[in-house]
Scaffold this motif. Structure first.
Motif, PDB file in Angstrom:
ATOM      1  N   MET A   1       0.835  -1.202   0.000  1.00  0.00           N
ATOM      2  CA  MET A   1       0.000   0.000   0.000  1.00  0.00           C
ATOM      3  C   MET A   1       0.871   1.254   0.000  1.00  0.00           C
ATOM      4  SD  MET A   1      -2.783   1.217   2.854  1.00  0.00           S
ATOM      5  CE  MET A   1      -3.523   2.855   2.763  1.00  0.00           C
ATOM      6  N   PHE A   2       1.891   1.278   0.863  1.00  0.00           N
ATOM      7  CA  PHE A   2       2.795   2.424   0.937  1.00  0.00           C
ATOM      8  C   PHE A   2       3.478   2.675  -0.406  1.00  0.00           C
ATOM      9  CE2 PHE A   2       7.090   4.090   1.618  1.00  0.00           C
ATOM     10  CZ  PHE A   2       6.816   5.247   2.313  1.00  0.00           C
ATOM     11  N   LEU A   3       3.944   1.613  -1.049  1.00  0.00           N
ATOM     12  CA  LEU A   3       4.635   1.762  -2.327  1.00  0.00           C
ATOM     13  C   LEU A   3       3.686   2.227  -3.429  1.00  0.00           C
ATOM     14  CD1 LEU A   3       6.955  -1.386  -2.327  1.00  0.00           C
ATOM     15  CD2 LEU A   3       7.602   0.994  -1.941  1.00  0.00           C
ATOM     16  N   MET A   4       2.489   1.659  -3.463  1.00  0.00           N
ATOM     17  CA  MET A   4       1.524   2.046  -4.498  1.00  0.00           C
ATOM     18  C   MET A   4       1.156   3.527  -4.391  1.00  0.00           C
ATOM     19  SD  MET A   4      -1.123  -1.169  -4.770  1.00  0.00           S
ATOM     20  CE  MET A   4      -2.094  -0.307  -6.014  1.00  0.00           C
ATOM     21  N   ILE A   5       0.967   3.991  -3.163  1.00  0.00           N
ATOM     22  CA  ILE A   5       0.595   5.396  -2.969  1.00  0.00           C
ATOM     23  C   ILE A   5       1.721   6.320  -3.412  1.00  0.00           C
ATOM     24  CG2 ILE A   5       0.116   7.142  -1.206  1.00  0.00           C
ATOM     25  CD1 ILE A   5      -1.474   5.013   0.286  1.00  0.00           C
ATOM     26  N   ASN A   6       2.929   6.031  -2.953  1.00  0.00           N
ATOM     27  CA  ASN A   6       4.035   6.960  -3.215  1.00  0.00           C
ATOM     28  C   ASN A   6       4.607   6.841  -4.621  1.00  0.00           C
ATOM     29  OD1 ASN A   6       4.774   8.494  -0.591  1.00  0.00           O
ATOM     30  ND2 ASN A   6       4.364   6.411   0.086  1.00  0.00           N
ATOM     31  N   ILE A   7       4.403   5.701  -5.284  1.00  0.00           N
ATOM     32  CA  ILE A   7       4.818   5.585  -6.680  1.00  0.00           C
ATOM     33  C   ILE A   7       4.038   6.573  -7.541  1.00  0.00           C
ATOM     34  CG2 ILE A   7       4.567   4.074  -8.698  1.00  0.00           C
ATOM     35  CD1 ILE A   7       5.578   1.779  -6.972  1.00  0.00           C
ATOM     36  N   LEU A   8       2.830   6.890  -7.122  1.00  0.00           N
ATOM     37  CA  LEU A   8       2.027   7.889  -7.839  1.00  0.00           C
ATOM     38  C   LEU A   8       2.241   9.288  -7.282  1.00  0.00           C
ATOM     39  CD1 LEU A   8      -0.171   8.601  -9.919  1.00  0.00           C
ATOM     40  CD2 LEU A   8      -1.875   8.113  -8.145  1.00  0.00           C
ATOM     41  N   TYR A   9       2.275   9.414  -5.956  1.00  0.00           N
ATOM     42  CA  TYR A   9       2.330  10.733  -5.338  1.00  0.00           C
ATOM     43  C   TYR A   9       3.644  11.467  -5.610  1.00  0.00           C
ATOM     44  CZ  TYR A   9      -1.947   9.928  -2.619  1.00  0.00           C
ATOM     45  OH  TYR A   9      -3.245   9.711  -2.242  1.00  0.00           O
ATOM     46  N   PHE A  10       4.767  10.769  -5.531  1.00  0.00           N
ATOM     47  CA  PHE A  10       6.056  11.440  -5.713  1.00  0.00           C
ATOM     48  C   PHE A  10       6.208  12.019  -7.119  1.00  0.00           C
ATOM     49  CE2 PHE A  10       7.527  10.568  -1.604  1.00  0.00           C
ATOM     50  CZ  PHE A  10       8.785  11.132  -1.439  1.00  0.00           C
ATOM     51  N   PRO A  11       5.919  11.256  -8.195  1.00  0.00           N
ATOM     52  CA  PRO A  11       5.995  11.856  -9.532  1.00  0.00           C
ATOM     53  C   PRO A  11       5.023  13.025  -9.724  1.00  0.00           C
ATOM     54  CG  PRO A  11       5.988   9.478  -9.699  1.00  0.00           C
ATOM     55  CD  PRO A  11       5.673   9.800  -8.271  1.00  0.00           C
ATOM     56  N   LEU A  12       3.820  12.917  -9.143  1.00  0.00           N
ATOM     57  CA  LEU A  12       2.858  14.010  -9.261  1.00  0.00           C
ATOM     58  C   LEU A  12       3.418  15.289  -8.634  1.00  0.00           C
ATOM     59  CD1 LEU A  12      -0.621  12.380  -8.524  1.00  0.00           C
ATOM     60  CD2 LEU A  12       0.185  13.335 -10.688  1.00  0.00           C
ATOM     61  N   LYS A  13       4.085  15.153  -7.511  1.00  0.00           N
ATOM     62  CA  LYS A  13       4.650  16.325  -6.852  1.00  0.00           C
ATOM     63  C   LYS A  13       5.847  16.880  -7.632  1.00  0.00           C
ATOM     64  CE  LYS A  13       3.274  15.169  -2.116  1.00  0.00           C
ATOM     65  NZ  LYS A  13       3.753  14.864  -0.743  1.00  0.00           N
ATOM     66  N   TYR A  14       6.727  15.970  -8.059  1.00  0.00           N
ATOM     67  CA  TYR A  14       7.945  16.425  -8.749  1.00  0.00           C
ATOM     68  C   TYR A  14       7.620  17.094 -10.082  1.00  0.00           C
ATOM     69  CZ  TYR A  14      12.485  16.338 -11.045  1.00  0.00           C
ATOM     70  OH  TYR A  14      13.627  16.712 -11.718  1.00  0.00           O
ATOM     71  N   TYR A  15       6.880  16.369 -10.924  1.00  0.00           N
ATOM     72  CA  TYR A  15       6.553  16.947 -12.228  1.00  0.00           C
ATOM     73  C   TYR A  15       5.533  18.071 -12.100  1.00  0.00           C
ATOM     74  CZ  TYR A  15       9.158  13.148 -14.332  1.00  0.00           C
ATOM     75  OH  TYR A  15      10.166  12.283 -14.691  1.00  0.00           O
ATOM     76  N   GLY A  16       4.754  18.049 -11.003  1.00  0.00           N
ATOM     77  CA  GLY A  16       3.811  19.138 -10.777  1.00  0.00           C
ATOM     78  C   GLY A  16       4.520  20.467 -10.626  1.00  0.00           C
ATOM     79  N   VAL A  17       5.604  20.478  -9.854  1.00  0.00           N
ATOM     80  CA  VAL A  17       6.379  21.712  -9.679  1.00  0.00           C
ATOM     81  C   VAL A  17       6.941  22.195 -11.008  1.00  0.00           C
ATOM     82  CG1 VAL A  17       8.442  22.714  -8.646  1.00  0.00           C
ATOM     83  CG2 VAL A  17       6.984  21.227  -7.294  1.00  0.00           C
TER      84      VAL A  17
END
Length: 269
Positions: free
Chosen positions: A140-156
């Motif tokens: 669960m932790f990996l699935m969430i952050n595999i999506l969240y981290f790219p969204l934050k990085y490329y979002g900026v």
């Protein structure tokens, strides 16, 4: 502005965005966190400016702000681009755009992430945990952050380079609305599938004895499969709405207690 924002500055915003919720307060919500995220940008742009201008730059980002934490980096990217391209007498536009993005992106984040991806990841992790597999919470932790981290990085970075052009276009709001609607539809479909596959509720009642006995659960399954799990889910949803999300823990214990009692009397199996 004579000092241009660099990729390194945007990366600093990304890493600082992980801590936005740490200073959450009920007066201005995420204003301190977003200011902390914007600090590398303001430090770059106002490096050679007067003390009064630097103070004013920091102070204007202390206005009330509250949006979805995962999509805030996109807002900070857009804000950084506006800070770089506007003059001092136009800074009200920066804050106006920043605050105008709070609501739409909060709704988009809730639909796409909180009510869609998070339940999917949680349900998959829970299915492993129910089987006594320790990989459940890790997955669960990996699935969430595999999506969240790219969204934050490329979002900026995309917010800085492309976000302003998107928002200023006539189709910008339509695109956000379509994404939000699609996320809601997907969330409803996934939730419906999860109810049928994870919520288990079977009646042990039967009429007669032996091979000729009529089992109530089999009759229900022939008419409407998974009827009881659906009714139980709708009841919980109704109570959640009626109580505005309160008494959730009490409801969980009531359901557990009722299930034990009904199972002891053979009503549920």
């Amino acid at each position: 502005m004579e000092n241009k924002i660099t990729k390194k500055d945007l990366n600093k915003v990304f890493w600082r965005s992980q801590l936005i919720q740490f200073s959450h307060n009920y007066e201005r919500m995420q204003s301190l966190g977003t200011l902390f995220g914007m600090s590398p940008i303001l430090k770059r742009l106002y490096k050679n400016r007067s003390k009064e201008e630097r103070i004013a730059a920091y102070a204007r980002h202390l206005e009330f702000f509250n949006s979805h934490p995962v999509l805030i980096p996109f807002i900070l990217g857009v804000t950084a681009a506006l800070e770089e391209s506007t003059e001092e007498d136009e800074k009200e536009t920066v804050i106006a755009v920043k605050t105008s993005l709070m609501g739409p992106l909060a709704g988009l984040g809730d639909s796409l992430l909180n009510f869609t991806w998070f339940p999917i990841a949680g349900s998959i992790g829970a299915s492993f945990a129910v089987e006594k597999n320790f990989l459940g919470p890790i997955l669960m932790f990996l699935m969430i952050n595999i999506l969240y981290f790219p969204l934050k990085y490329y979002g900026v970075h995309l917010g800085y380079s492309k976000g302003r052009d998107l928002l200023m276009s006539s189709n910008g709001k339509k695109i956000l609305d379509r994404i939000s609607t699609s996320a809601n539809v997907l969330g409803v479909m996934v939730t419906g599938a999860l109810i049928a596959s994870t919520v288990q509720m079977n009646l042990g009642l039967q009429y007669g004895k032996g091979d000729s006995a009529i089992k109530v659960q089999e009759m229900l399954d022939k008419v409407i499969p998974n009827l009881l799990p659906m009714l139980m889910t709708l009841l919980c949803l109704y109570l959640f709405k009626k109580w505005n999300g309160k008494h959730v823990v009490a409801l969980i214990f009531i359901i557990i207690f009722a299930a034990i009692v009904l199972s002891a009397f053979g009503i549920l199996v």
